[in-house]
Design an enzyme around this catalytic site. Structure first.
Site, PDB file in Angstrom:
ATOM      1  N   TYR A  11       0.748  -1.204   0.131  1.00 42.15           N
ATOM      2  CA  TYR A  11      -0.063   0.160  -0.009  1.00 42.15           C
ATOM      3  C   TYR A  11       0.689   1.426   0.036  1.00 42.15           C
ATOM      4  O   TYR A  11       0.258   2.391  -0.002  1.00 42.15           O
ATOM      5  CB  TYR A  11      -1.069   0.058   1.265  1.00 42.15           C
ATOM      6  CG  TYR A  11      -2.251   0.755   0.866  1.00 42.15           C
ATOM      7  CD1 TYR A  11      -2.808   0.674  -0.372  1.00 42.15           C
ATOM      8  CD2 TYR A  11      -2.787   1.815   1.905  1.00 42.15           C
ATOM      9  CE1 TYR A  11      -3.992   1.274  -0.457  1.00 42.15           C
ATOM     10  CE2 TYR A  11      -3.770   2.549   1.694  1.00 42.15           C
ATOM     11  CZ  TYR A  11      -4.329   2.296   0.602  1.00 42.15           C
ATOM     12  OH  TYR A  11      -5.507   3.029   0.060  1.00 42.15           O
TER      13      TYR A  11
ATOM     14  N   TRP B  85       2.694   2.886   2.211  1.00 45.91           N
ATOM     15  CA  TRP B  85       2.935   3.687   3.381  1.00 45.91           C
ATOM     16  C   TRP B  85       4.147   3.081   4.131  1.00 45.91           C
ATOM     17  O   TRP B  85       4.284   3.926   5.340  1.00 45.91           O
ATOM     18  CB  TRP B  85       1.853   3.888   4.131  1.00 45.91           C
ATOM     19  CG  TRP B  85       0.717   4.709   3.543  1.00 45.91           C
ATOM     20  CD1 TRP B  85      -0.500   4.122   2.746  1.00 45.91           C
ATOM     21  CD2 TRP B  85       0.463   6.277   3.489  1.00 45.91           C
ATOM     22  NE1 TRP B  85      -1.274   5.237   2.297  1.00 45.91           N
ATOM     23  CE2 TRP B  85      -0.590   6.584   2.901  1.00 45.91           C
ATOM     24  CE3 TRP B  85       1.253   7.202   4.084  1.00 45.91           C
ATOM     25  CZ2 TRP B  85      -1.068   7.704   2.769  1.00 45.91           C
ATOM     26  CZ3 TRP B  85       0.865   8.526   4.031  1.00 45.91           C
ATOM     27  CH2 TRP B  85      -0.283   8.646   3.345  1.00 45.91           C
TER      28      TRP B  85
END
Length: 776
Positions: A116, A118
């Protein structure tokens, strides 16, 4: 030789701020906020005790059943079986063997590359780039499409106004124009400062609060449409419009109806810059279905006063008005509609392209939106070309795993889910951001192999077969640079890697060499070589845009540099407004599409050719509210980024008896005999979790607020439907796409009931490592 008692101070950046780590004796003992940050995030100190937290993955680990039987193991053991520590070479041998087996037996489309993005603010140690580059080197993978953050509006935007990230986000009207020109800001979904703590790629100065307060001082008035009064800071004195959750599109339609019926719309703007208003108008007026979308109609849906709606419409038409929509708004059933309708409403006011007017989607959702964007793009680790053309919508991973070969619709295409046999997950925790965790647990019992690169024993790591330990941001060199932020940070290694942790790059280099593509993946470069290569590219691109960057040695000596403010601050669609023929939009008509022939041609009953109010599958105005009378708002947390650092001191300090806090209106609590600090069971037909009660009238009656990100902690690990002891709201949310167009997550269309938990509280075990077995 360094004195162990001497304090060293080392710069680093995160997605929620820039800091200096305080290091003594090889240990991180504290962090200092960036001196020029006017509003530092509360999340920062949470990293101190996370570097050597007990839940750190210290060595390569293999699930016991998988080590014994490989792909033929009992997959229901994921999440409950012990792990066995193995040497790095053996772990890489097993992992590369599985990758090779699956690609040869089933094709590379059977490999899902999940990440994702992050994992790190650094430009090189970016988990998503690393895993995708590696998988492309070995023949490709099935990717995910779009983000959980804004999938629905990202899908609708190109049909209506243009590319979402490239146009709506990167060219959002800059805060200085809003401060100077905006007279009224109407914030659908509010503008929660806690969300503006973060920016993907790093944050130097947190600017959202100071910009809003500057606008307030300059006379801007604010209206916050949200079930939570706290979605607008008190200093704004915002009018709170507590509309029933999921009713915002109906409210916008009623505002549009009043503006049109009273002749307050800008017909000249609609004629020149838009197409399809004539096709939308019969729906708005009720000519096509017998129901005018007026204030009286919307009042019943929104639980508001009709006269208040009409008054707000007149205020909007009489002032320079900026309409903003939070990303949270579109994470609901039919989430495409509020974003589309906000654009239509702004078009009717005729202020799109004017400083301080028009619309914006995402202000406050990340700190960077509204900041001046640099006129050049920083380089990234090249990911290469993926030969696998077909991906899946990011929020449909459970469906893909559970229903291989089944057809589904997505943004005008009819396709089928691939037969995924291996999942490689890096830099993310889907047990935080995915809906219906009980369904996800079942889904993750389907693939033959799950490999995870992870720092800590997150729920995702616990449900893996092979877990490879990764370094934190403080254990490696990197550079933080992003187009939304003028601050560039030389991220210096503060401490040695903990245990046997390795960088993602080193892990993938090892796997690549075992699979015969080592040189292809590394290009013969070490991590330091890659950093110099990327910085040289950055210097070249900056020079072409008349920005001068220093050498890497000088950057490191200075630790961080701030680029000068760009000469021009953007106004969204200003060039289009000034010359619509010379600067057409990237839509089929080149104009703002109030009615989309393309979308109408898809013939979706859940996303027609113009914005419309469609009743959500689950909301307070529906039949399910008889059994589950509370609407759950599972918003982003204040004390962490998503689920990151949940075991850390900052997040844990917010807990109530160890459970995630849930805010509830005192009226609803009194009706259930609940008091402040009680631990309650929150439940519906999909699942149940425990939470600690906070009483506040900042939450409207009929609504409870339980943030996402509490690490999933089932009472019975590995058992589908088990009570989450800790308070993860995604055991309650439904895993349904927003529509066949966007297929985004619809977590904010969730009803629950709440009751006091009776009996002894079960202990929290989310932050303890799973059982670890040594080799016999």
């Amino acid at each position: 030789m360094e004195d162990d008692s001497q304090l060293r101070v080392t710069p680093f950046a995160t997605h929620w701020g820039t800091y200096h780590a305080e290091v003594r004796g090889g240990k991180v003992v504290g962090v200092r906020d960036y001196a020029d940050d006017p509003d530092p995030a509360v999340i920062g100190p949470g990293i101190v005790d996370m570097v050597e937290h007990p839940t750190r993955v210290g060595r390569p680990m293999i699930r016991k059943g998988f080590l014994e039987k490989g792909k033929d193991s009992d997959r229901s053991g994921r999440g409950r079986e012990p792990f066995v520590a193995v040497p790095w070479d053996e772990a890489l041998e097993i992992a590369s063997g599985e990758l090779d087996r699956v690609r040869k037996a089933h094709g590379n489309q059977a490999i899902f590359g999940g990440s994702y993005g992050w994992g790190s603010a650094g430009r090189f140690h970016h988990a998503q780039s690393q895993v995708h580059r590696f998988l492309n080197c070995i023949g490709g993978y099935t990717p995910s499409i779009d983000t959980y953050s804004y999938a629905a509006v990202s899908a609708i935007s190109p049909h209506v106004v243009g590319h979402f990230a490239r146009l709506v986000l990167n060219q959002a009207t800059a805060w200085p124009h809003i401060v100077e020109n905006c007279e009224l800001m109407v914030m659908f979904g509010g503008m929660a400062i806690k969300n503006a703590q973060v920016t993907s790629g790093g944050v130097g100065r947190h600017t959202t609060r100071e910009a809003l307060l500057a606008a307030k001082r300059n006379g801007t008035q604010f209206v916050s449409v949200s079930p939570l009064r706290s979605d607008a800071i008190d200093l704004l004195d915002a009018d709170w419009v507590a509309a029933r959750p999921n009713s915002d599109t109906a409210l916008m339609l009623a505002l549009a109806h009043t503006i049109h019926s009273e002749g307050l719309h800008d017909q000249a703007f609609l004629d020149r810059y838009c197409t399809g208003f004539d096709r939308f108008l019969p729906y708005l007026t009720g000519q096509s279905d017998g129901q005018p979308k007026d204030a009286d109609w919307a009042a019943g849906i929104c639980a508001l006063e009709a006269e208040m709606i009409r008054s707000l419409a007149r205020r909007m038409a009489g002032k320079r008005t900026m309409i903003t929509v939070s990303w949270s708004m579109q994470r609901a059933d039919h989430g495409e509609q509020p974003g589309w309708m906000a654009i239509v409403l702004a078009a009717m006011l005729g202020q799109i392209g004017l400083p301080g007017g028009g619309f914006g989607i995402g202000y406050g959702s990340e700190n960077g939106i509204g900041n001046p964007v640099l006129p050049f793009k920083f380089p990234a680790v090249p990911q290469g070309q993926n030969p696998i053309a077909e991906g899946i919508p990011v929020a449909r991973i459970s469906d893909a795993l559970l229903h291989p070969g089944e057809p589904y619709d997505f943004n005008g295409r009819r396709t089928t889910y691939p037969d995924l046999r291996l999942v490689y997950w890096v830099g993310g925790n889907p047990f935080h951001h995915h809906q219906d965790i009980n369904k996800l647990v079942s889904a993750f019992q389907r693939p033959e192999t799950i490999i995870v690169n992870e720092i800590w024993w997150t729920p995702m790591a616990r449900h893996a077969d092979i877990v490879l330990p990764v370094t934190t941001v403080l254990e490696r060199e990197d550079i933080a640079m992003t187009h939304w932020e003028p601050l560039i940070v030389a991220m210096r290694q503060a401490v040695e890697p903990v245990g046997d942790a390795r960088h993602d790059y080193d892990i993938f280099s090892g796997l690549a060499h075992k699979l015969g593509v080592g040189e292809t993946f590394t290009e013969g470069r070490s991590p330091e070589d890659w950093l110099r290569h990327l910085w040289d590219q950055a210097r070249q691109r900056a020079a072409e845009a008349n920005f001068e960057l220093p050498s890497l040695e000088e950057l490191r000596a200075r630790e961080m540099i701030t680029l000068p403010d760009p000469d021009r601050h953007p106004v969204l669609l200003e060039s289009f407004r000034n010359d619509p023929e010379g600067n057409p939009l990237e839509t089929p008509s080149g104009k703002i599409e109030i009615f989309s022939e393309r979308i109408a041609g898809f013939d979706y009953d859940d996303c027609p050719g113009h914005p419309a109010w469609m009743e959500p599958y689950e909301w307070l105005g529906g039949p399910d509210a008889e059994h589950y009378p509370l609407h759950l708002v599972s918003n982003q947390p204040r004390t962490r980024l998503h689920s990151q650092f949940d075991p850390g001191s900052v997040s844990r300090a917010s807990k109530i008896q160890g459970r995630e806090p849930m805010t509830m209106n005192p009226i609803d609590a009194a009706a259930r005999g609940l008091s402040e600090g009680d631990v309650v069971r929150v439940f519906n037909d999909r699942g149940a979790c425990l939470a600690g009660i906070i009483l506040s009238d900042t939450v409207m009656p009929g609504v409870v607020q339980l943030s996402t990100g509490a690490w999933y902690d089932p009472l019975e690990p590995g058992v589908v439907g088990s009570l989450c002891k800790h308070g993860n709201p995604n055991v309650l949310t439904r895993d349904k796409g927003t529509s066949r167009l966007g297929q985004g997550p619809s977590a904010h269309s969730t009803l629950v009931e709440v009751e006091k938990f009776e009996g002894p509280l079960p202990p929290i075990t989310a932050f303890a490592p799973p059982p670890i077995k040594e080799r016999d």
